[in-house]
Write an enzyme that holds these catalytic residues in place. Structure first.
Site, PDB file in Angstrom:
ATOM      1  N   LYS A 223     -45.943  -5.524   0.822  1.00  0.00           N
ATOM      2  CA  LYS A 223     -45.907  -4.591   1.961  1.00  0.00           C
ATOM      3  C   LYS A 223     -47.051  -4.881   2.928  1.00  0.00           C
ATOM      4  O   LYS A 223     -48.090  -5.427   2.558  1.00  0.00           O
ATOM      5  CB  LYS A 223     -45.991  -3.138   1.451  1.00  0.00           C
ATOM      6  N   ARG A 257     -41.857  -1.759  -8.628  1.00  0.00           N
ATOM      7  CA  ARG A 257     -40.770  -2.505  -7.964  1.00  0.00           C
ATOM      8  C   ARG A 257     -41.359  -3.700  -7.222  1.00  0.00           C
ATOM      9  O   ARG A 257     -42.177  -3.525  -6.314  1.00  0.00           O
ATOM     10  CB  ARG A 257     -40.041  -1.563  -7.002  1.00  0.00           C
TER      11      ARG A 257
END
Length: 275
Positions: A223, A257
């Site tokens: 991210k 995840r």
């Protein structure tokens, strides 16, 4: 907190952190772009992730990254359903469908999905109905705004308490509709309408989200907050992603995840040994 997560035909014992491997079935994930071959490549990739130690596979056909264009229902179905069907016969781990569209949820469950992972926390009309009469596990995520614009100007008075309150509210609604507590995961939604400061505050205070009594799923892999901290574009965030995964697991997250399964599995074995 209950130690087992029930999802479809599986029961996961959450006595250690589990790794959810990301299987993106989008044209930009696989360079050749052909329909048939991208489904085949996605299945191949999924099997590779299982071999690397993934505990769950998360199959998605629509990118929710900031600024991503929405995908039509038919397009999304044609991407993910063949992959879930194929995997449901050969995978040895639960298969999750990453979607907010109720019709995709319904067809994915029929095709053999074990978990519905919804960035909109089952708020779309018909989403609750799509899961309630099945045995699937669900993951409810917090997002401020919509993917197209969520990163423009996210604002919170107190990000941790607001995310927590939203997740408690959704948890209560979903349970009131008949989804049992041991089928529900909660996800604070890192990067979904949050600045670097918001994301860091959520990691720092992850323990305060644990007292909701539900297992937490955390997705920090690659991210942009990690790029902001460590530099590097999306493909160069492996080491930062591992650090974030380890910290999240040490702070009590049960499902991590990630894109880079093998590296994360190895890192979390160390966490499990220490814990």
């Amino acid at each position: 907190m209950h130690s087992h997560f029930l999802c479809g035909k599986y029961q996961l014992n959450l006595n250690r952190p589990h790794v959810m491997g990301i299987v993106n079935v989008t044209p930009d994930s696989f360079s050749d772009g052909g329909q048939f071959s991208s489904a085949n490549l996605a299945v191949e990739h999924a099997l590779q992730l299982i071999a690397e130690g993934a505990d769950i596979l998360d199959v998605g056909g629509e990118s929710t990254r900031p600024g991503a264009k929405p995908v039509s229902l038919d397009e999304e179905l044609s991407r993910v359903i063949p992959v879930i069907k194929a995997l449901s016969h050969i995978a040895t781990v639960p298969i999750s469908i990453d979607t907010y569209k109720p019709e995709v949820m319904r067809q994915a469950i029929l095709a053999g999905a074990d978990i519905v992972n919804d960035v909109r926390a089952l708020q779309e009309q018909g989403a609750l109905e799509a899961v309630v009469n099945s045995k699937v596990g669900v993951c409810l995520m917090h997002m401020q705004g919509i993917p197209q614009t969520m990163q423009l100007k996210p604002v919170y008075e107190d990000v941790v308490s607001e995310v927590k309150q939203f997740l408690i509210d959704r948890l209560n609604v979903v349970m009131a509709h008949g989804v049992s507590k041991n089928r529900i995961l909660l996800d604070p939604g890192f990067g979904f309408g949050k600045t670097r400061i918001h994301n860091i505050a959520l990691i720092q205070h992850l323990d305060s989200l644990l007292d909701m009594g539900q297992p937490l799923l955390v997705g920090l892999s690659r991210k942009s907050v990690l790029g902001a901290i460590a530099g590097g574009d999306e493909g160069q965030r492996l080491y930062a992603s591992i650090a974030a995964s380890v910290i999240a697991a040490m702070k009590g997250a049960k499902i991590i995840r990630v894109h880079d399964v093998k590296a994360t599995v190895d890192a979390l074995k160390v966490v499990a040994a220490i814990q």
